[in-house]
Design a protein around this motif. Structure first.
Motif: not given
Length: 280
Positions: A13-36
């Motif tokens: 699961d990938l989530s990308a969001a714009r922060d207060g400084g106009n940067a795109t930050r990515v958060h990831a959560r995984h199960d099994g052999p698939l990674r960011l």
């Protein structure tokens, strides 16, 4: 595919969001052999390049990869892979990769994986679905190679379902079966070629000077491949579609990258900026 039939499942699961400084930050959560593997910022903090890896290197019958992408409003996420997705010969049912992505209002997603290779004897499903909010835009590519011609392994058995969809806008779905010679070898199908490439761009609203863009885009395809580019306009917005067939993955890939570079410059006022991982 039933849960009991899945031999080696993996989910990211990938989530990308714009922060207060106009940067795109990515958060990831995984199960099994698939990674960011890594998030890179070669274009600055506003555009996040996410590199996904599947350490096993390929899928056999019964394996399933699920990728869920959520691009929040105004964020810009580019997703790619360092290597091909490989569907190996299947001895225990179907292998599947299923991608579902939602792109929020004013957000941008670039889905740019490396090629997909269908090995002789595979039984596979490759599904990619996008849902775009108002004002969202999308680049997506898919290069599919049937068999391993360089190794002398023709796609003489097996089948793969390819499903590419933008909800309520566009759907490309069909089985590529080794037994379907009319499709694989006929003039209305792949005409004997074994590499199929697709590049799609979608946005809300109309394109400015679409005919001139089509003319320049077609010139970018080059002579090493056969292909065409079309423009579709509807109530949901504009869509550009490039379809290419060829005999080598590299030639098809390079043709689509040239077209994408033009579109990125003309439509987003951004440089081509190929992912750095492609050069390794």
């Amino acid at each position: 595919m039933s849960a009991d039939a899945i031999r080696w499942p993996a989910r990211l699961d990938l989530s990308a969001a714009r922060d207060g400084g106009n940067a795109t930050r990515v958060h990831a959560r995984h199960d099994g052999p698939l990674r960011l593997l890594k998030t890179l910022y070669p274009e600055g903090a506003g555009v996040a390049h996410a590199v996904l890896v599947h350490p096993p290197g390929g899928l056999v019958g019964g394996d399933r990869l699920d990728i869920h992408i959520d691009v929040q409003p105004s964020a810009h996420l580019l997703v790619t892979t360092p290597a091909a997705t490989r569907f190996y010969r299947s001895n225990a049912g179907e292998a599947a990769q299923v991608v579902q992505a939602s792109v929020g209002e004013g957000a941008r997603l670039e889905w740019l994986p490396q090629e997909t290779l269908a090995y002789p004897g595979c039984i596979a499903r490759n599904e990619v679905r996008f849902k775009l909010a108002a004002g969202a835009s999308l680049f997506a590519t898919e290069v599919l190679g049937l068999g391993l011609p360089a190794a002398g392994q023709a796609f003489d058995s097996g089948r793969l379902l390819q499903h590419l969809e933008i909800t309520d806008r566009w759907l490309d779905r069909g089985w590529l079966d080794a037994a379907d010679t009319a499709l694989l070898d006929g003039p209305c199908g792949l005409a004997g070629h074994r590499v199929l490439g697709t590049l799609v761009y979608a946005q809300g609203g109309a394109l400015a000077d679409a005919e001139a863009l089509l003319t320049h885009s077609r010139a970018r395809l080059g002579e090493a491949v056969r292909g065409g580019i079309t423009h579709l306009a509807g109530p949901g917005g504009a869509l550009l579609l490039a379809r290419v067939v060829g005999d080598e993955v590299e030639a098809v890939t390079l043709a689509l990258r040239r077209v994408r570079a033009l579109w990125r410059e003309q439509l987003w006022a951004l440089p081509a900026s190929d992912p750095r991982i492609w050069a390794t």
